[in-house]
Design a protein around this motif. Structure first.
Motif, mmCIF file in Angstrom:
data_model
loop_
_atom_site.group_PDB
_atom_site.id
_atom_site.type_symbol
_atom_site.label_atom_id
_atom_site.label_comp_id
_atom_site.label_asym_id
_atom_site.label_seq_id
_atom_site.Cartn_x
_atom_site.Cartn_y
_atom_site.Cartn_z
ATOM 1 N N ASP A 1 0.957 -0.985 0.055
ATOM 2 C CA ASP A 1 -0.081 -0.013 0.029
ATOM 3 C C ASP A 1 1.081 1.260 0.122
ATOM 4 O O ASP A 1 1.821 1.255 0.747
ATOM 5 C CB ASP A 1 -0.911 0.010 1.222
ATOM 6 C CG ASP A 1 -1.897 -0.915 1.295
ATOM 7 O OD1 ASP A 1 -2.193 -1.444 0.289
ATOM 8 O OD2 ASP A 1 -2.485 -1.192 2.210
ATOM 9 N N GLY A 2 0.536 2.254 -0.912
ATOM 10 C CA GLY A 2 1.120 3.464 -0.717
ATOM 11 C C GLY A 2 0.359 4.266 0.575
ATOM 12 O O GLY A 2 -0.637 4.111 1.281
ATOM 13 N N GLU A 3 0.855 5.646 0.535
ATOM 14 C CA GLU A 3 0.055 6.601 1.532
ATOM 15 C C GLU A 3 -1.282 6.853 1.125
ATOM 16 O O GLU A 3 -1.738 7.030 -0.112
ATOM 17 C CB GLU A 3 0.936 7.679 1.688
ATOM 18 C CG GLU A 3 2.514 7.636 2.177
ATOM 19 C CD GLU A 3 2.627 7.305 3.790
ATOM 20 O OE1 GLU A 3 1.646 7.088 4.190
ATOM 21 O OE2 GLU A 3 3.653 7.264 4.289
ATOM 22 N N GLY A 4 -2.179 6.946 2.228
ATOM 23 C CA GLY A 4 -3.535 7.645 1.969
ATOM 24 C C GLY A 4 -4.496 6.222 1.591
ATOM 25 O O GLY A 4 -5.584 6.830 1.220
ATOM 26 N N CYS A 5 -4.059 4.921 1.662
ATOM 27 C CA CYS A 5 -5.255 4.129 1.495
ATOM 28 C C CYS A 5 -6.157 4.138 2.572
ATOM 29 O O CYS A 5 -5.710 3.726 3.770
ATOM 30 C CB CYS A 5 -4.509 2.710 1.293
ATOM 31 S SG CYS A 5 -3.368 2.836 -0.332
ATOM 32 N N ALA A 6 -7.380 4.070 2.370
ATOM 33 C CA ALA A 6 -8.568 4.471 3.609
ATOM 34 C C ALA A 6 -8.397 3.042 3.990
ATOM 35 O O ALA A 6 -8.665 2.922 5.443
ATOM 36 C CB ALA A 6 -9.864 4.787 2.894
ATOM 37 N N THR A 7 -8.629 1.869 3.452
ATOM 38 C CA THR A 7 -8.537 0.625 4.002
ATOM 39 C C THR A 7 -7.310 0.005 3.718
ATOM 40 O O THR A 7 -7.039 -0.283 2.426
ATOM 41 C CB THR A 7 -9.902 -0.210 3.357
ATOM 42 O OG1 THR A 7 -11.040 0.735 3.654
ATOM 43 C CG2 THR A 7 -9.894 -1.487 3.988
ATOM 44 N N PRO A 8 -6.602 -0.849 4.621
ATOM 45 C CA PRO A 8 -5.532 -1.357 4.261
ATOM 46 C C PRO A 8 -5.964 -2.771 3.329
ATOM 47 O O PRO A 8 -6.858 -3.301 3.489
ATOM 48 C CB PRO A 8 -4.743 -1.889 5.492
ATOM 49 C CG PRO A 8 -5.450 -0.985 6.486
ATOM 50 C CD PRO A 8 -6.954 -0.701 6.157
ATOM 51 N N ALA A 9 -4.851 -3.297 2.673
ATOM 52 C CA ALA A 9 -4.938 -4.357 1.874
ATOM 53 C C ALA A 9 -5.057 -5.579 2.948
ATOM 54 O O ALA A 9 -4.696 -5.484 4.050
ATOM 55 C CB ALA A 9 -3.842 -4.668 1.280
ATOM 56 N N PRO A 10 -5.750 -6.679 2.438
ATOM 57 C CA PRO A 10 -6.271 -7.785 3.630
ATOM 58 C C PRO A 10 -5.078 -8.391 3.974
ATOM 59 O O PRO A 10 -5.097 -9.138 5.240
ATOM 60 C CB PRO A 10 -6.958 -8.580 2.646
ATOM 61 C CG PRO A 10 -6.766 -8.317 1.236
ATOM 62 C CD PRO A 10 -6.227 -6.930 1.152
ATOM 63 N N GLY B 1 -0.991 6.327 -2.858
ATOM 64 C CA GLY B 1 -1.884 5.498 -3.524
ATOM 65 C C GLY B 1 -1.566 4.024 -3.523
ATOM 66 O O GLY B 1 -0.963 3.226 -2.840
ATOM 67 N N TYR B 2 -1.838 3.811 -4.945
ATOM 68 C CA TYR B 2 -1.582 2.119 -5.134
ATOM 69 C C TYR B 2 -2.527 1.318 -4.325
ATOM 70 O O TYR B 2 -2.135 0.118 -4.054
ATOM 71 C CB TYR B 2 -0.253 1.713 -5.271
ATOM 72 C CG TYR B 2 0.762 2.634 -6.095
ATOM 73 C CD1 TYR B 2 1.055 2.411 -7.388
ATOM 74 C CD2 TYR B 2 1.446 3.611 -5.186
ATOM 75 C CE1 TYR B 2 1.737 3.358 -8.074
ATOM 76 C CE2 TYR B 2 2.374 4.633 -6.015
ATOM 77 C CZ TYR B 2 2.606 4.287 -7.228
ATOM 78 O OH TYR B 2 3.377 5.280 -7.849
ATOM 79 N N CYS B 3 -3.762 1.689 -3.961
ATOM 80 C CA CYS B 3 -4.282 1.023 -2.965
ATOM 81 C C CYS B 3 -5.107 -0.287 -3.577
ATOM 82 O O CYS B 3 -5.493 -0.492 -4.761
ATOM 83 C CB CYS B 3 -5.524 1.913 -2.523
ATOM 84 S SG CYS B 3 -4.944 3.390 -1.582
ATOM 85 N N PHE B 4 -5.260 -1.362 -2.769
ATOM 86 C CA PHE B 4 -5.803 -2.372 -3.023
ATOM 87 C C PHE B 4 -7.227 -2.321 -3.291
ATOM 88 O O PHE B 4 -8.066 -1.728 -3.002
ATOM 89 C CB PHE B 4 -6.011 -3.312 -1.783
ATOM 90 C CG PHE B 4 -6.359 -4.704 -1.942
ATOM 91 C CD1 PHE B 4 -5.759 -6.021 -2.429
ATOM 92 C CD2 PHE B 4 -7.868 -4.930 -1.790
ATOM 93 C CE1 PHE B 4 -6.313 -7.215 -2.621
ATOM 94 C CE2 PHE B 4 -8.496 -6.132 -1.740
ATOM 95 C CZ PHE B 4 -7.500 -7.184 -2.408
ATOM 96 N N LEU B 5 -7.738 -3.038 -4.541
ATOM 97 C CA LEU B 5 -9.175 -2.869 -5.087
ATOM 98 C C LEU B 5 -9.865 -3.975 -5.217
ATOM 99 O O LEU B 5 -10.996 -3.917 -4.534
ATOM 100 C CB LEU B 5 -8.870 -2.203 -6.648
ATOM 101 C CG LEU B 5 -8.515 -0.652 -6.489
ATOM 102 C CD1 LEU B 5 -8.729 -0.246 -8.041
ATOM 103 C CD2 LEU B 5 -9.100 0.378 -5.672
ATOM 104 N N ALA B 6 -9.156 -5.118 -5.532
ATOM 105 C CA ALA B 6 -9.988 -6.422 -5.697
ATOM 106 C C ALA B 6 -9.216 -7.537 -5.914
ATOM 107 O O ALA B 6 -7.771 -7.461 -6.319
ATOM 108 C CB ALA B 6 -11.112 -6.261 -6.752
ATOM 109 N N THR B 7 -9.726 -8.895 -5.444
ATOM 110 C CA THR B 7 -8.831 -9.990 -5.661
ATOM 111 C C THR B 7 -9.590 -10.997 -6.168
ATOM 112 O O THR B 7 -10.940 -10.942 -6.145
ATOM 113 C CB THR B 7 -8.233 -10.299 -4.411
ATOM 114 O OG1 THR B 7 -7.429 -11.365 -4.524
ATOM 115 C CG2 THR B 7 -9.263 -10.822 -3.389
#
Length: 253
Positions: free
Chosen positions: A145-154, A172-178
Motif C-alpha cells: 500500500d502507498g500512503e493514503g489508502c483508506a482501507t489496508p490491503a487484506p 496510492g496504489y491501494c488494493f481494489l479487488a482480488t
C-alpha cells in the motif's frame, strides 16, 4: 522503438541482467536482448523472460508510447511461472500516457507496480491500474500500500490475481479487488502456461469496469477508478520479480 527492457539483480548465465528473449542469443541486442540459453528455444517458440529462477532478480518490459484511453483496452498474453519454488509473480500495469514510462515501481511483493513506503521506494510513475499475477501472495499485503489508502490491503494471500489502483510516488496504489485461488505456476513452461486477458470497458459504458480472465474464465471484475477515467491516454508495462524464493517469469503471445 517504443519498447524498453531492463532489470536488476545482476546477470547470470542465460539471463543478461534484464528481460530477454529465450530464442535469442545476442545479449547486446536492443531493445530486448537474447537470453543466450544453453539450449535456446526455436525461433518463434520463445518467450520474454522477465526473470530467471534465481534469487533477487527483477525484470521489466515497458511500452512508452501513449495510446488513447477512451476506447478501452482488450489485451491477451500468455504467462508462465515455473522452475523455482514459487515467488514472487508477474504484473501487467497501466500508467497515465502523459508520464515518461522509464522505470517500474518497487519489486519484491510490489511486483514492479506498487511502492514500499517504509523503505522510501516509490511505485511506478503515474500508475492507473496494476494487475498482479501473484503466486507468492505479497501483492495483497499492506506492505504494498502507498500512503493514503483508506482501507489496508487484506494481507498475504498466495495464488491470486490482484488489482491495485492509481498511485504516484509513495501515494496510492491501494488494493481494489482480488480473485479466488488461481493456479498460476507449474513444473515447467507447458504446465504453467495460462492465457491472460484484460478487458477494460470504453468510457461510453455507464459503469465501466476492468475484467481479468484466466484461460477464458473471468476471475476478477471491478469498477474503473476515477483517475483512470480522467486520463486522456495510457502506456503499459510488464514486470516480474524473485526474492528469497524464485521462478522463471515469462510472457509471450
Amino acid at each position: 522503438p517504443f519498447w524498453e527492457s531492463g532489470g536488476s539483480g545482476g546477470a547470470i548465465g542465460g539471463w543478461p541482467g534484464r528481460t530477454c528473449l529465450t530464442a535469442g542469443t545476442d545479449t547486446a541486442a536492443n531493445p530486448v536482448p537474447g537470453c543466450n540459453l544453453g539450449s535456446p528455444d526455436a525461433g518463434g517458440s520463445g518467450a520474454a523472460r522477465l526473470t530467471p529462477a534465481d534469487n533477487g532478480k527483477a525484470g521489466y518490459l515497458l511500452f512508452d508510447d501513449p495510446l488513447p484511453i477512451d476506447y478501452g483496452l482488450d489485451i491477451s498474453f500468455r504467462q508462465a511461472q515455473y522452475g523455482g519454488d514459487g515467488a514472487d509473480g508477474i504484473a501487467f500495469f497501466i500508467v497515465d500516457g502523459a508520464v515518461d514510462l522509464e522505470a517500474p515501481g518497487y519489486f519484491g511483493g510490489s511486483l514492479g507496480y506498487a511502492p514500499l513506503v517504509w523503505l522510501g521506494e516509490p511505485g511506478v510513475a503515474g500508475g492507473l491500474l496494476g494487475i498482479g499475477l501473484d503466486v507468492y501472495g505479497n501483492f495483497s499485503s499492506p506492505d504494498s500500500d502507498g500512503e493514503g489508502c483508506a482501507t489496508p490491503a487484506p494481507g498475504y494471500t498466495p495464488d491470486r490475481v490482484v488489482l491495485r489502483g492509481p498511485g504516484d510516488g509513495l501515494d496510492g496504489y491501494c488494493f481494489l479487488a482480488t480473485s479466488g485461488p488461481v493456479d498460476l505456476r507449474g513444473a515447467d513452461r507447458a504446465a504453467s502456461t495460462r492465457l491472460v486477458r484484460v478487458l477494460i470497458d470504453p468510457d461510453t459504458e455507464a459503469e465501466p469496469e476492468v475484467t481479468v480472465f484466466i484461460d477464458g474464465v473471468p476471475v476478477l471484475q471491478a469498477p474503473l477508478p476515477a483517475a483512470y477515467l480522467d486520463a486522456a491516454s495510457f502506456k503499459f508495462g510488464f514486470s516480474g520479480s524473485t526474492g528469497g524464493l524464485t521462478d522463471n517469469h515469462e510472457i509471450w503471445g
